[in-house]
Design a protein around this motif. Structure first.
Motif, PDB file in Angstrom:
ATOM      1  N   ALA A   1     -23.745  -1.134  -4.088  1.00  6.50           N
ATOM      2  CA  ALA A   1     -23.151   0.190  -4.285  1.00  6.50           C
ATOM      3  C   ALA A   1     -22.561   0.307  -5.688  1.00  6.50           C
ATOM      4  O   ALA A   1     -22.730   1.329  -6.371  1.00  6.50           O
ATOM      5  N   ARG A   2     -21.877  -0.740  -6.141  1.00  7.26           N
ATOM      6  CA  ARG A   2     -21.324  -0.730  -7.503  1.00  7.26           C
ATOM      7  C   ARG A   2     -22.445  -0.748  -8.543  1.00  7.26           C
ATOM      8  O   ARG A   2     -22.352  -0.088  -9.593  1.00  7.26           O
ATOM      9  N   LEU A   3     -23.517  -1.492  -8.245  1.00  7.52           N
ATOM     10  CA  LEU A   3     -24.650  -1.558  -9.166  1.00  7.52           C
ATOM     11  C   LEU A   3     -25.302  -0.191  -9.332  1.00  7.52           C
ATOM     12  O   LEU A   3     -25.663   0.203 -10.454  1.00  7.52           O
ATOM     13  N   ARG A   4     -25.455   0.540  -8.239  1.00  4.67           N
ATOM     14  CA  ARG A   4     -26.039   1.886  -8.326  1.00  4.67           C
ATOM     15  C   ARG A   4     -25.255   2.755  -9.296  1.00  4.67           C
ATOM     16  O   ARG A   4     -25.827   3.448 -10.139  1.00  4.67           O
ATOM     17  N   THR A   5     -23.933   2.712  -9.168  1.00  7.03           N
ATOM     18  CA  THR A   5     -23.081   3.536 -10.030  1.00  7.03           C
ATOM     19  C   THR A   5     -23.250   3.146 -11.491  1.00  7.03           C
ATOM     20  O   THR A   5     -23.367   4.009 -12.374  1.00  7.03           O
ATOM     21  N   ARG A   6     -23.282   1.860 -11.758  1.00  8.05           N
ATOM     22  CA  ARG A   6     -23.402   1.403 -13.153  1.00  8.05           C
ATOM     23  C   ARG A   6     -24.765   1.751 -13.738  1.00  8.05           C
ATOM     24  O   ARG A   6     -24.861   2.243 -14.863  1.00  8.05           O
TER      25      ARG A   6
ATOM     26  N   VAL B   1     -33.965   3.948  -8.555  1.00  6.79           N
ATOM     27  CA  VAL B   1     -34.335   3.791  -7.152  1.00  6.79           C
ATOM     28  C   VAL B   1     -33.936   2.382  -6.733  1.00  6.79           C
ATOM     29  O   VAL B   1     -34.363   1.404  -7.345  1.00  6.79           O
ATOM     30  N   VAL B   2     -33.110   2.276  -5.695  1.00  4.55           N
ATOM     31  CA  VAL B   2     -32.708   0.978  -5.158  1.00  4.55           C
ATOM     32  C   VAL B   2     -33.074   0.961  -3.679  1.00  4.55           C
ATOM     33  O   VAL B   2     -32.564   1.773  -2.902  1.00  4.55           O
ATOM     34  N   VAL B   3     -33.968   0.064  -3.299  1.00  4.64           N
ATOM     35  CA  VAL B   3     -34.453   0.015  -1.919  1.00  4.64           C
ATOM     36  C   VAL B   3     -34.224  -1.373  -1.351  1.00  4.64           C
ATOM     37  O   VAL B   3     -34.050  -2.353  -2.074  1.00  4.64           O
ATOM     38  N   GLY B   4     -34.242  -1.448  -0.015  1.00  3.84           N
ATOM     39  CA  GLY B   4     -34.095  -2.742   0.638  1.00  3.84           C
ATOM     40  C   GLY B   4     -32.896  -2.771   1.551  1.00  3.84           C
ATOM     41  O   GLY B   4     -32.437  -1.749   2.068  1.00  3.84           O
ATOM     42  N   GLY B   5     -32.350  -3.936   1.758  1.00  2.00           N
ATOM     43  CA  GLY B   5     -31.218  -4.140   2.649  1.00  2.00           C
ATOM     44  C   GLY B   5     -31.213  -5.557   3.186  1.00  2.00           C
ATOM     45  O   GLY B   5     -32.085  -6.370   2.864  1.00  2.00           O
TER      46      GLY B   5
END
Length: 561
Positions: free
Chosen positions: A274-279, A288-292
């Protein structure tokens, strides 16, 4: 008779989707104008689906003689797509497949996890979840793209209601086709180019393959402008084909956009992601960030590729890092008169600037790469174009680049270049091939000689273990020196020179005439001198040649001819 969506049908779907994307790859590449006109959407979708299909095949092999369950199969498909996702389009496709797998093979209490097959209602829910999860993965969703097509497919499937799987799949396919035809009016860049969305067109091919897997029918595109297709009875009319769309060959590659595409797999927890998405959202676009479940695929377009990778390091453990330069500054260079096309050229992937210089001195066009950051197929195609030759010999110099190099060779052939791919698995095999290269002899004869020289060269490598793990030579600890022979760990040691000596002794036990050593920056000259002395005193008539790989090269590469 319509077939249930079971493990066998999923396997057939993956294979048919791969066939469909393979047949349509060149045409989809040609209409790739958004988000960057880099001409690789079809190739990226194909490579992503290829990884998914291979994972499903592996699941079947691992469960022989019985077949895996539906849940095991769709989870393998989703995982394969995740780890093999390429580009913006491939990353979104992997999330679409993951969304379907969450319903078809989800946790207890969801979908058809324990069932042998899924019914039409479950497939409809899976398609809906696929579209929702794809939207969630994209930082700033844009209409007129594959997201719009996926949503339309899900809505059409829902409208079908409680039909069987084949009816639901056909409804989603028809809904996707209709939505694809509308994309030029929804996204200005598509309207100006007069093309449909490339990613959406690929999804239509994938959904058409699902119809074929469930019905036994073939799907063929018939209209390029809207990506329309028809379902044709029978199974012997050849793979799906897409008509070429004119008017997009000379489009600018996303003028004014970021310079680099950065993709990597990331091991991290949800909070860190979540922090990586913001940065990353602040650093660039097309995020685009996918997975889990601790494993993610990260895709972003940025000007500062190093900062994007550094953000991944802070979030967790990034690997399989791929950085592609879009070459957006080329339009500002001074025009040069066209140069005459050479007859033959060598294009080689090389680790480290030292080897790049060595290959370049021998006349090869090089594609530099760093450990853990293999080039994308688009970079290899660009190198073939830079070589500006009628005939090109391509040396990938890495076993993991086999599919990427094959896709690049296929695209270059479509552009009229005669390409031969020699499956070199190490830069030392490439050096052996380059040593016997003679541009004045026939192309086929030259390729055979180079292939023979590469095949006669055993290759080894020294690396440092990043963590404790099982290997073919036993359990290694973080910091151990690993000696690999032909890609497998053969020696575990504590010191570079001794480990390298053990690797050399094993490689030379079968004979040899020439030893090639390529040293990374961290290996002192004294190690090379010690190894040369050992070979000279222990193996008569065996010569040794030493090269410096430079920064970003492997710790040590070893070749025995």
């Amino acid at each position: 008779m319509p077939q249930n969506l079971d493990a066998v049908a999923v396997r057939a779907w993956c294979r048919l989707a791969l066939e469909a994307l393979g047949g349509a790859r060149e045409e989809i590449d040609a209409i790739n104008v958004y988000p960057v006109a880099d001409g690789d959407t079809g190739t990226n979708l194909y490579l992503t689906m290829e990884s998914a299909s291979q994972a499903v095949d592996a699941a079947f092999t691992g469960h022989e003689p019985a077949a895996p369950s539906l849940a095991q199969t769709v989870r393998a498909m989703a995982h394969g797509a995740l780890i093999g996702a390429r580009g913006n389009s491939g990353t979104i496709l992997s999330q679409l497949l993951r969304g379907m797998a969450q319903v078809l093979g989800g946790p207890d209490g969801e979908g058809a996890r324990e069932a042998d097959h899924a019914d039409g209602r479950t497939l409809e829910l899976a398609l809906r979840r696929a579209a929702e999860s794809a939207y969630e993965a994209v930082a700033h969703p844009v209409e007129g793209t594959v997201l719009t097509v996926a949503t339309a497919a899900a809505q059409a499937a829902s409208a079908e209601g409680a039909g069987d799987c084949e009816a639901v799949a056909r409804a989603s396919y028809e809904g996707a086709r209709a939505a694809l035809a509308l994309t030029p009016g929804q996204l200005a860049v598509l309207g100006r180019a007069g093309v449909v969305d490339a990613g959406g067109r690929g999804l239509v091919a994938v959904l058409g393959a699902l119809v074929a897997a469930l019905s036994g029918e073939k799907v063929s595109f018939t209209s390029a402008g809207g990506g329309h297709a028809r379902v044709v009875a029978g199974a012997d009319e050849g793979p799906p084909a897409v008509d070429r769309v004119a008017g997009c060959d000379d489009l600018p590659a996303g003028e004014g956009g970021p310079a680099f595409e950065v993709i990597y797999l990331l091991e991290a927890d949800d909070a860190a992601v979540a922090r990586l998405r913001t940065r990353l959202d602040r650093l660039g676009d097309s995020l685009v960030v996918v997975g889990g479940d601790g494993l993610w695929n990260v895709h972003v377009h940025v000007d500062d590729a190093g900062a994007a990778v550094e953000a991944g390091v802070e979030a967790g453990r990034p690997h399989r890092i791929r950085i592609t330069h879009f070459g957006l500054g080329d339009a500002h260079t001074t025009p040069q008169p066209p140069r005459e096309r050479a007859q033959r050229a060598i294009v080689a992937v090389v680790p480290g600037e030292g080897l790049a210089g060595l290959y370049a001195e021998a006349g090869a066009t090089t594609v530099p790469t760093r450990v853990g950051e293999p080039p994308a197929s688009g970079e290899l195609v660009d190198a073939v174009r830079r070589a500006h030759a009628r005939e090109v010999v391509l040396l990938p110099n890495d076993a993991e680049l086999r599919h990427t190099a094959a896709a690049a060779a296929q695209q270059a052939r479509a552009e009229g270049v005669r390409v031969a791919l020699i499956p070199t698995r190490s830069a030392v095999q490439g050096l052996a091939a380059l040593a016997v290269h003679e541009p004045d002899r026939g192309f086929d004869e030259d390729v055979v000689a180079m292939t023979s020289a590469a095949g006669a060269t055993r290759y080894g490598e020294l690396a440092v273990a990043e963590r404790q793990s099982w290997t073919m030579a036993g359990i290694c600890q973080a910091g151990d020196v690993l000696g690999l022979i032909d890609g497998d760990v053969a020696v575990i040691g504590a010191e570079v020179a001794r480990t390298a000596t053990s690797v050399l002794d094993r490689m030379l036990s079968a004979g040899g005439e020439m030893v090639t050593l390529v040293l990374g920056d961290s290996v002192p000259d004294t190690v090379a001198e010690r190894l040369e002395k050992h070979v000279r005193e222990t193996y008569l008539a065996v010569d040794t040649v030493v090269y410096r790989g430079g920064r970003q090269a492997a710790l040590m590469l070893i070749g025995v001819e």
